[in-house]
Design a protein around this motif. Structure first.
Motif, PDB file in Angstrom:
ATOM      1  N   LEU A   1       0.819  -1.204   0.000  1.00  0.00           N
ATOM      2  CA  LEU A   1       0.000   0.000   0.000  1.00  0.00           C
ATOM      3  C   LEU A   1       0.854   1.256   0.000  1.00  0.00           C
ATOM      4  O   LEU A   1       0.618   2.206  -0.752  1.00  0.00           O
ATOM      5  CB  LEU A   1      -0.901  -0.022   1.234  1.00  0.00           C
ATOM      6  CG  LEU A   1      -1.703   1.233   1.486  1.00  0.00           C
ATOM      7  CD1 LEU A   1      -2.842   1.301   0.502  1.00  0.00           C
ATOM      8  CD2 LEU A   1      -2.220   1.240   2.904  1.00  0.00           C
ATOM      9  N   ARG A   2       1.873   1.248   0.847  1.00  0.00           N
ATOM     10  CA  ARG A   2       2.648   2.473   1.009  1.00  0.00           C
ATOM     11  C   ARG A   2       3.467   2.771  -0.230  1.00  0.00           C
ATOM     12  O   ARG A   2       3.736   3.918  -0.562  1.00  0.00           O
ATOM     13  CB  ARG A   2       3.527   2.358   2.243  1.00  0.00           C
ATOM     14  CG  ARG A   2       2.677   2.323   3.487  1.00  0.00           C
ATOM     15  CD  ARG A   2       3.469   2.052   4.733  1.00  0.00           C
ATOM     16  NE  ARG A   2       4.140   0.782   4.662  1.00  0.00           N
ATOM     17  CZ  ARG A   2       5.460   0.658   4.757  1.00  0.00           C
ATOM     18  NH1 ARG A   2       6.227   1.704   4.919  1.00  0.00           N
ATOM     19  NH2 ARG A   2       6.018  -0.528   4.670  1.00  0.00           N
TER      20      ARG A   2
ATOM     21  N   ALA B   1       1.158   4.599  -2.440  1.00  0.00           N
ATOM     22  CA  ALA B   1       0.970   5.969  -1.961  1.00  0.00           C
ATOM     23  C   ALA B   1       2.177   6.816  -2.329  1.00  0.00           C
ATOM     24  O   ALA B   1       2.046   7.976  -2.759  1.00  0.00           O
ATOM     25  CB  ALA B   1       0.771   5.977  -0.446  1.00  0.00           C
ATOM     26  N   ALA B   2       3.356   6.237  -2.186  1.00  0.00           N
ATOM     27  CA  ALA B   2       4.569   6.962  -2.556  1.00  0.00           C
ATOM     28  C   ALA B   2       4.559   7.296  -4.031  1.00  0.00           C
ATOM     29  O   ALA B   2       4.952   8.405  -4.438  1.00  0.00           O
ATOM     30  CB  ALA B   2       5.796   6.126  -2.210  1.00  0.00           C
TER      31      ALA B   2
ATOM     32  N   ALA C   1       2.334  10.231  -4.555  1.00  0.00           N
ATOM     33  CA  ALA C   1       2.961  11.477  -4.110  1.00  0.00           C
ATOM     34  C   ALA C   1       4.044  11.924  -5.083  1.00  0.00           C
ATOM     35  O   ALA C   1       4.129  13.108  -5.448  1.00  0.00           O
ATOM     36  CB  ALA C   1       3.554  11.270  -2.718  1.00  0.00           C
ATOM     37  N   ALA C   2       4.841  10.960  -5.540  1.00  0.00           N
ATOM     38  CA  ALA C   2       5.904  11.302  -6.476  1.00  0.00           C
ATOM     39  C   ALA C   2       5.315  11.851  -7.760  1.00  0.00           C
ATOM     40  O   ALA C   2       5.808  12.833  -8.336  1.00  0.00           O
ATOM     41  CB  ALA C   2       6.761  10.075  -6.763  1.00  0.00           C
TER      42      ALA C   2
ATOM     43  N   LEU D   1      11.002  13.042  -0.672  1.00  0.00           N
ATOM     44  CA  LEU D   1       9.786  13.292  -1.454  1.00  0.00           C
ATOM     45  C   LEU D   1       9.008  14.450  -0.866  1.00  0.00           C
ATOM     46  O   LEU D   1       8.558  15.375  -1.568  1.00  0.00           O
ATOM     47  CB  LEU D   1       8.950  12.013  -1.431  1.00  0.00           C
ATOM     48  CG  LEU D   1       7.823  11.923  -2.461  1.00  0.00           C
ATOM     49  CD1 LEU D   1       8.362  12.106  -3.853  1.00  0.00           C
ATOM     50  CD2 LEU D   1       7.150  10.568  -2.338  1.00  0.00           C
TER      51      LEU D   1
ATOM     52  N   LEU E   1       8.112  18.139  -2.477  1.00  0.00           N
ATOM     53  CA  LEU E   1       6.737  18.639  -2.582  1.00  0.00           C
ATOM     54  C   LEU E   1       6.616  19.982  -1.869  1.00  0.00           C
ATOM     55  O   LEU E   1       6.069  20.960  -2.403  1.00  0.00           O
ATOM     56  CB  LEU E   1       5.807  17.608  -1.952  1.00  0.00           C
ATOM     57  CG  LEU E   1       4.417  17.435  -2.588  1.00  0.00           C
ATOM     58  CD1 LEU E   1       4.514  17.286  -4.074  1.00  0.00           C
ATOM     59  CD2 LEU E   1       3.740  16.236  -1.962  1.00  0.00           C
TER      60      LEU E   1
ATOM     61  N   LEU F   1       2.481  13.174   4.944  1.00  0.00           N
ATOM     62  CA  LEU F   1       2.895  12.314   3.835  1.00  0.00           C
ATOM     63  C   LEU F   1       4.024  11.391   4.263  1.00  0.00           C
ATOM     64  O   LEU F   1       4.022  10.194   3.983  1.00  0.00           O
ATOM     65  CB  LEU F   1       3.330  13.175   2.663  1.00  0.00           C
ATOM     66  CG  LEU F   1       3.760  12.418   1.403  1.00  0.00           C
ATOM     67  CD1 LEU F   1       2.597  11.641   0.836  1.00  0.00           C
ATOM     68  CD2 LEU F   1       4.285  13.387   0.365  1.00  0.00           C
TER      69      LEU F   1
ATOM     70  N   VAL G   1       2.669   8.630   6.328  1.00  0.00           N
ATOM     71  CA  VAL G   1       1.979   7.587   5.561  1.00  0.00           C
ATOM     72  C   VAL G   1       2.988   6.658   4.911  1.00  0.00           C
ATOM     73  O   VAL G   1       2.816   5.428   4.887  1.00  0.00           O
ATOM     74  CB  VAL G   1       1.089   8.227   4.482  1.00  0.00           C
ATOM     75  CG1 VAL G   1       0.625   7.189   3.487  1.00  0.00           C
ATOM     76  CG2 VAL G   1      -0.107   8.890   5.113  1.00  0.00           C
ATOM     77  N   LEU G   2       4.072   7.236   4.403  1.00  0.00           N
ATOM     78  CA  LEU G   2       4.984   6.404   3.630  1.00  0.00           C
ATOM     79  C   LEU G   2       5.915   5.586   4.502  1.00  0.00           C
ATOM     80  O   LEU G   2       6.410   4.547   4.088  1.00  0.00           O
ATOM     81  CB  LEU G   2       5.822   7.285   2.690  1.00  0.00           C
ATOM     82  CG  LEU G   2       5.017   8.001   1.620  1.00  0.00           C
ATOM     83  CD1 LEU G   2       5.925   8.819   0.736  1.00  0.00           C
ATOM     84  CD2 LEU G   2       4.253   7.002   0.775  1.00  0.00           C
TER      85      LEU G   2
ATOM     86  N   THR H   1       0.948  -3.381   7.149  1.00  0.00           N
ATOM     87  CA  THR H   1       0.409  -3.142   5.810  1.00  0.00           C
ATOM     88  C   THR H   1       1.043  -4.057   4.776  1.00  0.00           C
ATOM     89  O   THR H   1       0.420  -4.428   3.796  1.00  0.00           O
ATOM     90  CB  THR H   1       0.665  -1.703   5.341  1.00  0.00           C
ATOM     91  OG1 THR H   1       2.024  -1.398   5.607  1.00  0.00           O
ATOM     92  CG2 THR H   1      -0.228  -0.730   6.031  1.00  0.00           C
TER      93      THR H   1
ATOM     94  N   ALA I   1      -0.890  -7.345   3.601  1.00  0.00           N
ATOM     95  CA  ALA I   1      -1.999  -7.356   2.647  1.00  0.00           C
ATOM     96  C   ALA I   1      -1.492  -7.032   1.251  1.00  0.00           C
ATOM     97  O   ALA I   1      -1.775  -5.983   0.704  1.00  0.00           O
ATOM     98  CB  ALA I   1      -3.041  -6.337   3.090  1.00  0.00           C
TER      99      ALA I   1
END
Lengths: 605, 183, 98
Positions: A584-585, A588-589, A592-593, B99, B103, C17, C20-21, C90, C93
């Motif tokens: 998942l992450r 998401a990365a 974002a990228a 990253l 941003l 962010l 999250v990452l 995470t 999954a």
């Protein structure tokens, strides 16, 4: 009659189209019905045409049905036209009727097969092509039928395609006949160039006017046509494909490689006999090819161990007889022999099929034996066909047709002797086969008895193998539209009968000795077994050089370029698939990228 | 006003960073609550008292309490702290930080290009907000209420489990064991 | 001040962010998402303050409602995941791999 004429090729083609499109979804009974009925319609139409033809023949005893002009470019406009004369009438009668019987037989033989509808589709396609070939009024249409039967032969030899050996056999057949087809094509071009038309009646009318007998052009054209015929009819030197073609199902061998396709060459030469009359040297070559094949194949048939290969070499040998007859100018004899041969050879294959089916796929005759009491229908029909093949005097069709041919060859001593020796060989190998399969101790149990679908066509053919030979004088008169009768001489008939008996006795003696102790094969036997070494020769002469040349060309830079493209795509795909980590992450990365990238593009550009 | 803004802003950032570095989930949650409350003060300094109060009541009050309830259900123990440590190698921070810096750099660049001077804006109370909400943005309100309805249904369905599960005693045992070994 | 508010929003967003990452525990991921949302909400408030209109706060209300919905559904999903795999990782999954 006109209406019926186009029905003869149309019905099988229609059946083939239906079966190809829908056959796999239909129940087996429907497939069998459509498959057999389309041929039945063609056979009935042929019968109707024959009746009308005999009662009220058209003017000139020939009829041309112009269907349409195939194409038209700069003075070359081949027609799709059907030409009916006694020769093509005989051919379509035999082809459709025998094909119908074999289709009915196939309903029983191929009953458990997975490719049932495919089989009937291809068989129908084949019959349609063969009838097109025979009825063609234009040489180009004949060539279309020629190619069509070649295609169907390939498809049906390699019918059980999952076994690569069958594919190899199919390819071998196709390639060898292709060599002949190329010669045929060049011949067609030559004929068009010289005679200006490809319509057969016109061509044969113009040829004597344009070419003097013995002229170079005529010889070249005839020789090229001979090349084509030799390929299709499995004669020297293009004969090596026929024994291997036995890899296909037995009904295929019966129909294509015994009764019909392999006789296409005979039909071609018979149809163009006027052209061959203009080139006597080539005609002699036809006879020599026939005689040589006849003897060669007869010897090979005597030492084979596979029941179908014996019959394959036998077919080769009998077509050699037909070529012999054509070569001495007796083309009605050749066609008569074609007719009787279709009956008894198809029956021999059907009988062999019954034996193979009963023994669950056993082909080796030395493992069979003593099947006479258990398979009575197979035995009696096979015996009748075998006697007809060997030429049992008076009561079989084969005797009359073979006698006619040998008598016609009486003008040339060498050919006459060859024909008589061939008769001896024929008798020898067929009785050896019969003794080995049906007499003596039983080595294998019979698993399945043949059903009515297989037995009834066999008996019909048996009756024809006996009675099909009577009335050859009428036949000759009909076919040539002249008052010639069938040639025959007491001396020839006597010697032929003697040859038959000698063969029978010698075969019995051999069998008696072989039953006791089977000797190890001598060099001659092994040589004959391998078809006189032709396979070995062609392999060294053509196959290996071609393969080496192909291997050299395999790694060149053009190949490398294309393979490099494929490899690059594979690598790129693998690299990209690594980004799908399921994490998942990571995704998401990536989002974002991507956002950062787009912002950058929007802001800075 | 300005000073309050900067102090509250600093607290918010600091609390967020703390939250990211926490290993214990409950501690992280508390840091988050502090951050949100600081953010409420920032809202107030920006002249949005209504938003500030709502932030405190709804966000810090209700949503964070949801988190606490879930943590209660999960019953994570000391073992969880150990696994958290395992799951965070040093190297994992590099990529995301770069990253985020890229941003943020772009944001700052955009801000620098055209942003007005700094002075405390006049407060806008609940009345103008309410009027705007129920006249101009009425459709949005209805849509949001449908969204909430959908969320209720979804949460209910996702949380629904089949009847035939193990007995409650076994359940407790399962939960205890799981965190013994990191997965 | 508005500019600084927007800068603060950007910083908070970036921090969220990163959270999250980096974090593997889903609970922390959800919390970081909340941080990101609050950053966006701050941006809206600042914009509303810039133009002196209540629209910023209205949108903030919408964001609030949406965050509530999202948290409830997200936590329900988290519980479902926990009951399926017995872990909050995470990386577990990842059946969509490949």
């Amino acid at each position: 009659m006109l209406f019926l004429l186009w029905l003869v090729p149309a019905a099988p083609f229609f059946g083939a189209v239906l079966l190809l499109l829908f056959g796999s979804r239909w129940p087996r009974k429907l497939v069998a019905l459509v498959g057999a009925a389309s041929i039945a319609v063609a056979a009935a139409a042929a019968g109707g045409i024959a009746a009308r033809f005999l009662i009220a023949p058209p003017p000139g005893h020939a009829l041309t049905l112009h269907l349409w002009t195939w194409f038209s470019t700069g003075g070359f406009h081949p027609e799709v036209a059907l030409y009916l004369d006694p020769l093509s009438l005989v051919m379509i009668l035999v082809v459709t009727f025998v094909a119908f019987l074999i289709h009915v037989y196939s309903i029983g033989f191929m009953a458990g097969d997975a490719g049932y509808s495919r089989f009937f589709a291809y068989m129908n396609l084949f019959v349609g092509s063969m009838v097109t070939l025979v009825l063609a009024g234009d040489l180009l249409l004949l060539y279309l039928g020629w190619e069509g039967v070649g295609l169907c032969s390939y498809l049906l030899i390699g019918f059980w395609y999952r076994d690569p050996a069958n594919g190899r056999a199919a390819r071998k057949a196709f390639i060898l006949t292709r060599v002949g087809d190329t010669a045929f094509t060049i011949g067609i071009l030559l004929l068009f160039h010289a005679l200006g038309t490809l319509e057969i009646p016109q061509m044969l009318a113009r040829a004597p006017a344009v070419w003097a007998p013995g002229s170079g052009f005529a010889m070249a054209a005839a020789a090229l046509l001979l090349g084509g015929a030799v390929g299709k009819s499995a004669q020297l030197p293009l004969q090596t494909w026929l024994p291997d073609a036995m890899a296909g199902p037995t009904p295929v061998s019966a129909l294509i490689h015994a009764a019909t396709m392999v006789t296409a060459g005979v039909y071609l030469i018979a149809r163009m006999h006027l052209l061959f009359a203009l080139a006597p040297k080539v005609q002699m070559a036809v006879a020599i090819v026939g005689a040589a094949t006849l003897l060669l194949a007869g010897c090979s048939a005597f030492v084979q161990t596979d029941i179908k290969r014996v019959l394959a070499y036998s077919t080769m040998s009998q077509i050699g007889y037909m070529f012999l007859a054509l070569g001495v100018g007796a083309w009605p004899a050749a066609i008569f022999h074609f007719m009787t041969h279709a009956f008894f050879k198809a029956l021999l294959f059907l009988g062999a099929g019954m034996v193979i089916h009963a023994l669950r796929g056993e082909h080796d005759i030395f493992r069979m034996g003593g099947l006479r009491p258990v398979l009575p229908s197979a035995y009696w029909t096979f015996l009748i066909a075998g006697c007809s093949l060997a030429g049992l005097p008076i009561v079989t069709a084969g005797f009359y047709s073979k006698d006619w041919i040998i008598a016609s060859a009486a003008g040339n001593t060498a050919l006459w002797v060859a024909a008589l020796v061939g008769a001896l060989l024929t008798s020898l190998y067929i009785y050896r086969l019969i003794f080995l399969v049906f007499f003596g101790p039983r080595h294998m149990p019979v698993a399945v008895k043949p059903g009515l679908a297989m037995v009834i066509p066999a008996w019909v053919l048996a009756v024809l193998s006996i009675g099909g030979g009577f009335g050859r004088a009428h036949f000759a008169a009909l076919v040539t539209q002249a008052a010639v009768g069938a040639e025959s001489s007491a001396l020839t008939s006597g010697l032929a009968s003697l040859a038959f008996l000698a063969g029978l006795v010698l075969a019995w003696a051999w069998w008696k000795r072989a039953a006791v102790a089977r000797p190890a094969p001598t060099f001659v036997e092994r040589f004959w077994y391998a078809g006189w070494g032709f396979d070995w020769l062609y392999d060294r002469l053509f196959v290996r050089p071609a393969m080496s040349a192909a291997a050299i060309g395999r790694g060149d830079f053009i190949d490398g370029f294309y393979r490099g493209i494929a490899r690059w795509f594979g690598a790129a795909s693998r690299a990209l698939s690594r980004t799908e980590s399921g994490n998942l992450r990571w995704y998401a990365a990536a989002i974002a990228a991507g956002t950062a990238l787009f912002l950058a593009i929007a802001v800075f550009l | 006003m300005l000073i309050a803004f900067y102090i509250a802003g600093g607290v918010a950032v600091a609390a967020t960073i703390l939250m990211l570095l926490q290993l214990n989930a409950v501690h992280a949650l508390l840091c988050l609550v502090v951050s949100l409350l600081a953010l409420a003060i920032v809202f107030y300094t920006l002249g949005a008292p209504f938003a500030a109060v709502l932030e405190g009541i709804v966000y810090a009050g209700a949503i964070m309490v949801l988190f606490i309830f879930v943590m209660m259900l999960l019953n994570l123990g000391r073992a969880a702290v150990r696994t958290e440590k395992l799951w965070q190698p040093r190297g994992a921070w590099i990529g995301p930080v770069i990253l985020a810096l890229v941003l943020d750099g772009e944001f700052v660049y955009l801000l620098d290009r055209g942003a007005p001077a700094g002075h405390a804006p006049p407060p806008i109370g609940p009345i103008p907000v309410g009027i705007s909400l129920f006249t101009t943005y009425l459709t949005g309100v209805e849509l949001v209420s449908m969204l909430l309805l959908g969320a209720i249904v979804a949460a209910y369905r996702l949380g629904w489990r089949r009847r035939e599960r193990a007995a409650p005693e076994a359940e407790l045992e399962c939960v205890e064991e799981v965190w013994g070994v990191p997965q | 001040m508005i500019r600084d508010a927007l800068a603060l929003a950007a910083i908070l967003f970036g921090l969220g962010l990163v959270g999250v990452l980096v974090r593997r525990n889903i609970l922390f991921v959800l919390m970081s998402v909340e941080v990101m949302l609050s950053g966006a909400a701050l941006a809206f408030i600042a914009a509303g303050a810039r133009w002196g209109q209540p629209d910023g706060q209205v949108v903030f209300l919408f964001i609030l409602a949406m965050a509530a919905a999202e948290v409830s559904v997200g936590l329900a999903l988290l519980l479902a995941l926990y009951h399926q795999y017995n872990t909050l990782d995470t990386n577990v999954a990842s059946r969509m791999k490949g």
